[in-house]
Design a protein around this motif. Structure first.
Motif, PDB file in Angstrom:
ATOM      1  N   ALA A 116       0.840  -1.201   0.000  1.00 26.80           N
ATOM      2  CA  ALA A 116       0.000   0.000   0.000  1.00 26.80           C
ATOM      3  C   ALA A 116       0.874   1.250   0.000  1.00 26.80           C
ATOM      4  O   ALA A 116       0.608   2.204  -0.746  1.00 26.80           O
ATOM      5  CB  ALA A 116      -0.928   0.001   1.208  1.00 26.80           C
ATOM      6  N   TRP A 117       1.908   1.229   0.843  1.00 26.37           N
ATOM      7  CA  TRP A 117       2.817   2.389   0.862  1.00 26.37           C
ATOM      8  C   TRP A 117       3.497   2.562  -0.486  1.00 26.37           C
ATOM      9  O   TRP A 117       3.527   3.671  -1.036  1.00 26.37           O
ATOM     10  CB  TRP A 117       3.882   2.227   1.952  1.00 26.37           C
ATOM     11  N   TYR A 118       4.014   1.473  -1.056  1.00 25.64           N
ATOM     12  CA  TYR A 118       4.764   1.612  -2.307  1.00 25.64           C
ATOM     13  C   TYR A 118       3.852   2.071  -3.432  1.00 25.64           C
ATOM     14  O   TYR A 118       4.208   2.983  -4.203  1.00 25.64           O
ATOM     15  CB  TYR A 118       5.457   0.298  -2.685  1.00 25.64           C
ATOM     16  N   ASN A 119       2.694   1.459  -3.548  1.00 25.32           N
ATOM     17  CA  ASN A 119       1.794   1.830  -4.639  1.00 25.32           C
ATOM     18  C   ASN A 119       1.297   3.273  -4.502  1.00 25.32           C
ATOM     19  O   ASN A 119       0.983   3.923  -5.502  1.00 25.32           O
ATOM     20  CB  ASN A 119       0.598   0.859  -4.686  1.00 25.32           C
ATOM     21  N   GLN A 120       1.230   3.776  -3.283  1.00 24.56           N
ATOM     22  CA  GLN A 120       0.858   5.172  -3.080  1.00 24.56           C
ATOM     23  C   GLN A 120       2.019   6.113  -3.385  1.00 24.56           C
ATOM     24  O   GLN A 120       1.809   7.275  -3.738  1.00 24.56           O
ATOM     25  CB  GLN A 120       0.421   5.388  -1.625  1.00 24.56           C
ATOM     26  N   THR A 121       3.224   5.616  -3.249  1.00 26.34           N
ATOM     27  CA  THR A 121       4.408   6.466  -3.352  1.00 26.34           C
ATOM     28  C   THR A 121       4.952   6.542  -4.773  1.00 26.34           C
ATOM     29  O   THR A 121       5.406   7.606  -5.219  1.00 26.34           O
ATOM     30  CB  THR A 121       5.513   5.929  -2.410  1.00 26.34           C
ATOM     31  N   VAL A 122       4.905   5.434  -5.497  1.00 29.52           N
ATOM     32  CA  VAL A 122       5.502   5.405  -6.831  1.00 29.52           C
ATOM     33  C   VAL A 122       4.652   6.243  -7.796  1.00 29.52           C
ATOM     34  O   VAL A 122       3.422   6.329  -7.667  1.00 29.52           O
ATOM     35  CB  VAL A 122       5.626   3.955  -7.333  1.00 29.52           C
ATOM     36  N   GLY A 123       5.316   6.873  -8.750  1.00 28.99           N
ATOM     37  CA  GLY A 123       4.596   7.647  -9.758  1.00 28.99           C
ATOM     38  C   GLY A 123       4.208   6.804 -10.953  1.00 28.99           C
ATOM     39  O   GLY A 123       4.241   5.564 -10.908  1.00 28.99           O
ATOM     40  N   ARG A 124       3.851   7.461 -12.037  1.00 28.30           N
ATOM     41  CA  ARG A 124       3.494   6.743 -13.259  1.00 28.30           C
ATOM     42  C   ARG A 124       4.663   5.921 -13.758  1.00 28.30           C
ATOM     43  O   ARG A 124       4.499   4.836 -14.315  1.00 28.30           O
ATOM     44  CB  ARG A 124       3.048   7.747 -14.323  1.00 28.30           C
ATOM     45  N   PHE A 125       5.870   6.445 -13.528  1.00 29.47           N
ATOM     46  CA  PHE A 125       7.084   5.744 -13.932  1.00 29.47           C
ATOM     47  C   PHE A 125       7.900   5.450 -12.672  1.00 29.47           C
ATOM     48  O   PHE A 125       8.161   6.349 -11.877  1.00 29.47           O
ATOM     49  CB  PHE A 125       7.913   6.592 -14.903  1.00 29.47           C
ATOM     50  N   SER A 126       8.281   4.182 -12.501  1.00 32.38           N
ATOM     51  CA  SER A 126       9.145   3.870 -11.360  1.00 32.38           C
ATOM     52  C   SER A 126      10.502   4.527 -11.584  1.00 32.38           C
ATOM     53  O   SER A 126      10.953   4.683 -12.719  1.00 32.38           O
ATOM     54  CB  SER A 126       9.303   2.358 -11.205  1.00 32.38           C
ATOM     55  N   ASP A 127      11.135   4.910 -10.500  1.00 31.89           N
ATOM     56  CA  ASP A 127      12.403   5.625 -10.559  1.00 31.89           C
ATOM     57  C   ASP A 127      13.487   4.725  -9.995  1.00 31.89           C
ATOM     58  O   ASP A 127      13.479   4.392  -8.805  1.00 31.89           O
ATOM     59  CB  ASP A 127      12.310   6.921  -9.746  1.00 31.89           C
ATOM     60  N   ALA A 128      14.440   4.332 -10.839  1.00 32.65           N
ATOM     61  CA  ALA A 128      15.510   3.440 -10.411  1.00 32.65           C
ATOM     62  C   ALA A 128      16.585   4.145  -9.597  1.00 32.65           C
ATOM     63  O   ALA A 128      17.476   3.490  -9.046  1.00 32.65           O
ATOM     64  CB  ALA A 128      16.148   2.762 -11.625  1.00 32.65           C
ATOM     65  N   ASN A 129      16.514   5.443  -9.479  1.00 28.30           N
ATOM     66  CA  ASN A 129      17.489   6.189  -8.678  1.00 28.30           C
ATOM     67  C   ASN A 129      17.362   5.750  -7.222  1.00 28.30           C
ATOM     68  O   ASN A 129      16.306   5.911  -6.614  1.00 28.30           O
ATOM     69  CB  ASN A 129      17.214   7.685  -8.807  1.00 28.30           C
ATOM     70  N   PRO A 130      18.414   5.205  -6.611  1.00 28.19           N
ATOM     71  CA  PRO A 130      18.304   4.724  -5.221  1.00 28.19           C
ATOM     72  C   PRO A 130      17.899   5.809  -4.231  1.00 28.19           C
ATOM     73  O   PRO A 130      17.437   5.492  -3.132  1.00 28.19           O
ATOM     74  CB  PRO A 130      19.713   4.200  -4.918  1.00 28.19           C
ATOM     75  N   LEU A 131      18.036   7.091  -4.595  1.00 26.39           N
ATOM     76  CA  LEU A 131      17.686   8.176  -3.690  1.00 26.39           C
ATOM     77  C   LEU A 131      16.208   8.559  -3.774  1.00 26.39           C
ATOM     78  O   LEU A 131      15.736   9.359  -2.969  1.00 26.39           O
ATOM     79  CB  LEU A 131      18.547   9.410  -3.994  1.00 26.39           C
ATOM     80  N   ALA A 132      15.486   8.002  -4.715  1.00 24.98           N
ATOM     81  CA  ALA A 132      14.062   8.323  -4.844  1.00 24.98           C
ATOM     82  C   ALA A 132      13.300   7.841  -3.613  1.00 24.98           C
ATOM     83  O   ALA A 132      13.639   6.823  -3.000  1.00 24.98           O
ATOM     84  CB  ALA A 132      13.492   7.680  -6.104  1.00 24.98           C
TER      85      ALA A 132
END
Length: 824
Positions: free
Chosen positions: A163-179
């Protein structure tokens, strides 16, 4: 040839009718995380589409109300005789009297997502289920196997993460470890609702999920058990064989089977050009993991670890610049899952034969013939032990005659002549689960290597603080029959006296206070008529509860009887020995308890406190986050700081407020890291000893760096602790108890006048488990449990955690005393 084509045609037609995960969910696996309810829905949809090859069962429910579900997958012929296969398998283990099938299939149990934020596992489970039903090769395997597939052992933790991840990720997942999608917030999804690590709870069954799962597991007793996890983002894939130390109870054939399956996995990864490792970490000593507990129940238990974990999300850039995707992680878990089934089918005959032999030889070479727990421990404390024995399917009886012989006395801590008395509880080693009995009762686990992944001691007599012995000779027994539930006599009493010495007694106190009854505590031993009371005993007096009128007796008896605690009616408050009720019995009030949670607080440490209050005691508490603490403090009577890192939290302003609150009458209970954080602070008397120094001398080779740290390590060992049972913090105990110590930080005992040294480690008091030489010296005579009187209030220092993983029941009363004994 015509029959072969007909069979293949039927398989192909059936496969085409099965819903793929993508078709059912509406997105490709690996493109997003799937909610638990959709994982369950897919599992049941496959069963609905292939009822002759898949059957689902809801075997329990989580604290948050999510279903626990397994799927049984096999050939139509096997599924049609599933109950006969189950009972035949138990009969081979000596656990049923059913007929043994000549063509019994191997049983393979696949467990996914015991750590909720290692979320690739449930995604992989759906693809594994689909492949087992649709892959023609799998149909041949299933003719020789039954697969028990549990797609999610920890639904509450999984949904917290997804639930947290799906709420947090945008339309495009960001592979940047700092995201931000790679920075899971406190408390994370690893643990269950009560923030317990379910992968360390198999043997103890403190959590609802564990109890339900183990009950189902014991109905099947699989030959292979695979437990699916994730580890750090940059780690290669891990599979068995495991690292040393292996517990001595693990048989050569189990070791060999791990290697055979591992070699098959290695071939798969070699062909795909993928990195992996074995035998480096993840040892097989601690008995309550998803690999070790099945091993001690006759299975080939194995852990699988895919690189990724909660940081990985849908995609993350690794240290070498590659992008690790969820889809790739799924592929690896699917490959090893299918290998488990394939190899089990190939080796079915040997697996089944060796499984049968495992139980038939359970007592061979055992150092003891029986473990005996004294009847004098009392029915309430014995009931706590029996719950663990029942959870593990261990048989027990009652000694029918006096038996003496060579053995081991747990309380004395040495071998010698010991005796079983009539009425003592007896756990014989000569039973199908005799190896598991040995593991859970062994006074000392043999360590082939001191570099271990977890605690090294856990014997049940120590964990439950019980007087017990182990005998090398068999003990004559009669069947166990539960004692008739005793109740508080129905009478009109001046007061009711209740004992104080078990968790049941603490539950009664919590219930009395929660229901508004006024309770007193006896400060010294005394006798009132036929009632001999020890310090800490509870008194519920009519005079204190006059508002109840004639309802008083019934109200007290109702609560006591509902919790199985028998009270003694007193006709007088005049003491035949000791002090009268009105002069020595101090009132106990119902404290307003505040428990700290949030960043900086150990989520597991908080969970232990929360679960104990909620589920064990049944006493309400206000849980506040670190940013809401200041407003909650003035309204609290007792504040609990669980284990954690408190450096940032304990600002100068907050320390000033805490001191003022304690001096005004508050009780501050600090556990482990919270106690360490107060050590050396102004106005607090607790002081840390200097850290143990390296005595090896000279330099250490870089390659030996881990082993060089061993003298300063303490993975978890049992120590004998000297108590002051006259102090309220130790009410209900004798002069000694056991502590499972997991921290090498040592505290100085209080100087006279600075505080009360309620529990200190005796010199040379290691009882069981590995302790580095430096640590052993530092811990001698160190303070584990103490109380500092500050103004009108108190600081209770629980330097060692008495609630460890919920299973160290011998420490629970220390925490209960800290809650209830210092507020007025």
């Amino acid at each position: 040839m015509c029959r072969l084509f007909l069979f293949l045609g039927l398989v192909a037609a059936s496969a085409a009718a099965q819903p793929s995960p993508e078709a059912f969910l509406g997105y490709p696996l690996g493109s997003r995380f799937t909610r638990h309810d959709r994982v369950v829905a897919y599992t049941e949809a496959v069963a609905d589409a292939a009822p002759d090859r898949v059957k689902t069962e809801r075997y329990g429910e989580t604290p948050e109300g999510r279903p626990l579900v397994v799927a049984f997958v096999s050939s139509p012929e096997n599924l049609a005789r599933l109950e006969a296969i189950r009972r035949s398998n138990l009969a081979m283990a000596g656990l049923d009297n059913a007929p043994v099938l000549d063509d019994a299939p191997a049983i393979v149990w696949l467990s996914y997502n015991v750590h909720g934020n290692e979320a690739v596992s449930s995604e992989a489970a759906m693809e594994v289920l689909h492949r087992l039903v649709t892959d023609p090769d799998a149909q041949a395997w299933l003719a020789r196997t039954v697969v028990v597939l549990d797609p999610c052992l920890n639904p509450d933790g999984r949904d917290r993460y997804t639930a947290w991840y799906n709420q947090t990720v945008g339309r495009f997942s960001d592979a940047n470890p700092l995201a931000r999608e790679h920075a899971e917030p406190w408390p994370g999804g690893r643990a269950n609702h009560y923030l317990f690590d379910l992968n360390r709870d198999w043997a103890w069954g403190t959590q609802a999920e564990s109890r339900a799962r183990v009950a189902l597991y014991r109905r099947w007793m699989p030959h292979v058990h695979a437990d699916y996890h994730e580890q750090g983002v940059d780690a290669p894939y891990y599979f068995a064989p495991a690292a040393e130390p292996y517990h001595a109870a693990i048989t050569p054939w189990q070791r060999q089977a791990q290697t055979h399956i591992g070699q098959a996995n290695a071939t798969t990864f070699d062909d795909a050009g993928r990195l992996y490792f074995t035998r480096q970490v993840f040892d097989l000593l601690y008995p309550s993991y998803g690999d070790t507990w099945p091993l001690f129940n006759g299975s080939v238990g194995m852990t699988y670890e895919q690189g990724g974990g909660p940081r990985a999300g849908l995609a993350i850039e690794t240290a070498i610049g590659d992008t690790l995707t969820l889809a790739y992680r799924i592929q690896n878990h699917v490959a090893t899952s299918l290998n488990n089934v394939r190899i089990a089918a190939r080796d079915r005959d040997n697996l089944v034969a060796q499984f049968r032999r495992y139980f038939a030889t359970a007592s061979d070479g055992a150092p003891f013939a029986a473990y005996v727990v004294r009847r004098s421990n009392g029915p309430a404390r014995l009931a706590g032990l029996r719950r663990v024995l029942d959870h593990n399917g261990l048989r027990y009886a009652v000694a029918s005659a006096r038996t003496s012989g060579d053995g081991f006395d747990y309380r004395a801590g040495h071998a010698g002549r010991v005796t079983a008395e009539p009425g003592d509880l007896v756990v014989p080693v000569d039973q199908p689960n005799g190896r598991l009995a040995q593991v859970l009762f062994e006074p000392e686990a043999a360590l082939a290597d001191s570099l271990t992944y977890d605690i090294t001691a856990w014997a049940l007599p120590y964990a439950h603080d019980l007087d017990a012995v182990a005998l090398r000779t068999a003990v004559a027994t009669r069947p166990f029959a539960p004692e008739v539930h005793s109740t508080t006599p129905a009478t009109r009493a001046y007061a009711y006296a209740f004992p104080w010495g078990s968790t049941d007694d603490a539950r009664l106190l919590a219930a009395l206070l929660r229901n508004g009854l006024r309770v007193r505590s006896v400060a010294t031993d005394g006798t009132f008529g036929t009632a001999a009371l020890r310090a800490g005993a509870l008194l519920v007096a009519r005079a204190d509860n006059a508002r109840l009128g004639e309802r008083f007796d019934a109200a007290v008896r109702r609560l006591a009887d509902s919790l199985g605690v028998a009270g003694t009616p007193l006709a007088t408050g005049f003491a035949e020995r000791g002090f009268d009720l009105g002069s020595d019995a101090s009132p106990l009030s119902a404290p307003r308890v505040v428990v700290l949670s949030g960043p900086g607080v150990s989520s597991l440490g908080f969970g232990e406190v929360w679960h104990h209050l909620d589920e064990t005691l049944g006493y309400p508490a206000t849980v506040v986050s670190t940013d809401g603490f200041d407003a909650a403090l003035p309204r609290a009577d007792v504040v609990v700081f669980p284990d954690g890192r408190y450096g940032a939290f304990l600002t100068d302003a907050r320390m000033t407020a805490l001191r003022s609150w304690v001096r005004g009458g508050g009780t501050l209970v600090v556990l482990e890291g919270a106690a360490e954080a107060l050590a050396g602070k102004d106005d607090f008397a607790l002081k840390a000893r200097e850290a143990a120094k390296d005595t090896t001398g000279g330099t250490v080779r870089y390659a030996d760096r881990e082993r060089a740290a061993v003298p300063g390590s303490l993975p978890g060992a049992v120590f004998r602790v000297r108590l002051d049972p006259t102090h309220p913090l130790a009410y209900g105990y004798g002069p000694e108890t056991y502590a499972l110590v997991t921290s090498s930080t040592a505290m100085k005992p209080f100087a006279r006048g600075d505080g009360w040294n309620v529990g200190t480690i005796l010199p040379g008091a290691r009882v069981s488990g590995f302790v580095g030489a430096q640590v052993r010296t530092a811990l001698d005579r160190s303070l584990l449990y103490g109380v500092e009187d500050l103004g009108r209030g108190h600081v209770v220092y629980l330097v060692n955690n008495p609630l460890f993983r919920g299973f160290w029941q011998g420490g629970h009363l220390l925490f209960d005393n800290a809650l209830f004994r210092f507020t007025r």
